[in-house]
Design a protein around this motif. Structure first.
Motif, PDB file in Angstrom:
ATOM      1  N   LYS A 224       0.475  16.977   3.931  1.00 24.73           N
ATOM      2  CA  LYS A 224       0.387  18.345   3.422  1.00 24.73           C
ATOM      3  C   LYS A 224       0.576  19.385   4.529  1.00 24.73           C
ATOM      4  O   LYS A 224       1.358  20.334   4.377  1.00 24.73           O
ATOM      5  N   ASP A 225      -0.139  19.237   5.629  1.00 24.98           N
ATOM      6  CA  ASP A 225      -0.028  20.218   6.715  1.00 24.98           C
ATOM      7  C   ASP A 225       1.394  20.270   7.274  1.00 24.98           C
ATOM      8  O   ASP A 225       1.915  21.353   7.573  1.00 24.98           O
ATOM      9  N   ASP A 228       3.608  22.034   4.718  1.00 25.82           N
ATOM     10  CA  ASP A 228       3.341  23.472   4.735  1.00 25.82           C
ATOM     11  C   ASP A 228       4.018  24.135   5.934  1.00 25.82           C
ATOM     12  O   ASP A 228       4.588  25.235   5.816  1.00 25.82           O
ATOM     13  N   ALA A 229       3.960  23.484   7.096  1.00 26.36           N
ATOM     14  CA  ALA A 229       4.600  24.036   8.293  1.00 26.36           C
ATOM     15  C   ALA A 229       6.107  24.152   8.095  1.00 26.36           C
ATOM     16  O   ALA A 229       6.729  25.145   8.504  1.00 26.36           O
ATOM     17  N   THR A 242       5.094  16.326  11.570  1.00 21.71           N
ATOM     18  CA  THR A 242       4.126  15.240  11.368  1.00 21.71           C
ATOM     19  C   THR A 242       3.588  14.774  12.716  1.00 21.71           C
ATOM     20  O   THR A 242       4.361  14.479  13.612  1.00 21.71           O
TER      21      THR A 242
END
Length: 243
Positions: A224-225, A228-229, A242
């Motif tokens: 998810k992070d 989003d980035a 990642t």
């Protein structure tokens, strides 16, 4: 040997020949029926979307054919895309829908967006995804539904979806594909629909790498992070962000 002596021997032969003919006829009939049943089974699998999960550790997606019967009553016009999807254990399918202005090769854009997150599941799971452009009362609405969740967004009034021939439509499968697999660290674009020309600013100058349209992505919850980035322009790809 006389005819009367050989007659008892002929009767068993005739019976054996008749039994052989009956057996051949029965075998042909069974093979024809089996062939018909196999074709019916293949047709049904095609209708519901045949999903061939060759590697349970990867994501698998198949196309589900749609028909005019799938368009609900009271709808002026609709364009439908359906997928049957397999997610391995601990994947946690998460979705993001961007509409307004979108880029041609990433989830980045400007306008409205909505996201749905799912926690990793201990077991693998399958889902049926429907993406629809529906025209009702002269307005186009973008709908996304999967499992028990759904989201809708109104499209710009001057965006013409009557015919998709003048638009770019990208999906994860080619018409010839039965099933396509993806690694669990891939962000999968389920659909990207956009105009061929760059969007215009208020001063009529073209936007940079932005088109009017929408996209829908699915990715694993553990990324998810990173996703989003990427979607916010902080990375050139999800894999780049990642850890």
């Amino acid at each position: 040997m006389s005819d009367t002596e050989s007659r008892p021997l002929r009767i068993p032969r005739i019976i054996l020949i008749l039994l052989s003919l009956i057996g051949i006829g029965f075998s042909i009939r069974c093979n024809l029926e089996l062939s018909r049943l196999r074709q019916t089974h293949a047709d049904l699998r095609e209708q519901v979307g045949f999903l061939d999960v060759a590697d349970p550790s990867q994501v698998a997606i198949s196309h589900v054919p749609t028909s005019d019967d799938a368009v609900p009553p009271g709808v002026d016009q609709a364009h439908l895309w359906r997928y049957r999807m397999y997610f391995p254990a601990n994947y946690g399918a998460s979705y993001r829908m961007q509409h307004g202005l979108v880029k041609a090769v990433s989830p980045q854009g400007r306008g409205g967006s909505s996201s749905t997150w799912s926690g990793p599941k201990a077991k693998s799971e399958e889902a049926l995804m429907t993406i629809a452009l529906i025209k009702s009362d002269g307005k186009w609405i973008l709908c996304r539904s999967v499992g028990g969740s759904s989201s809708t967004s109104s499209m710009p009034k001057d965006f013409d979806f009557e015919s998709l021939d003048e638009l770019v439509v990208e999906t994860p499968l080619l018409p010839s594909d039965k099933t396509r697999t993806y690694a669990t660290d891939d962000a999968i674009c389920l659909i990207r629909l956009r105009e061929k020309q760059l969007a215009k600013k208020r001063n009529n100058k073209p936007e940079k790498d932005l088109y009017r349209g929408f996209n829908v992505y699915v990715y694993g919850a553990q990324h998810k992070d990173a996703f989003d980035a990427w979607s916010q322009g902080e990375a050139t790809s999800m894999k780049e962000a990642t850890p």
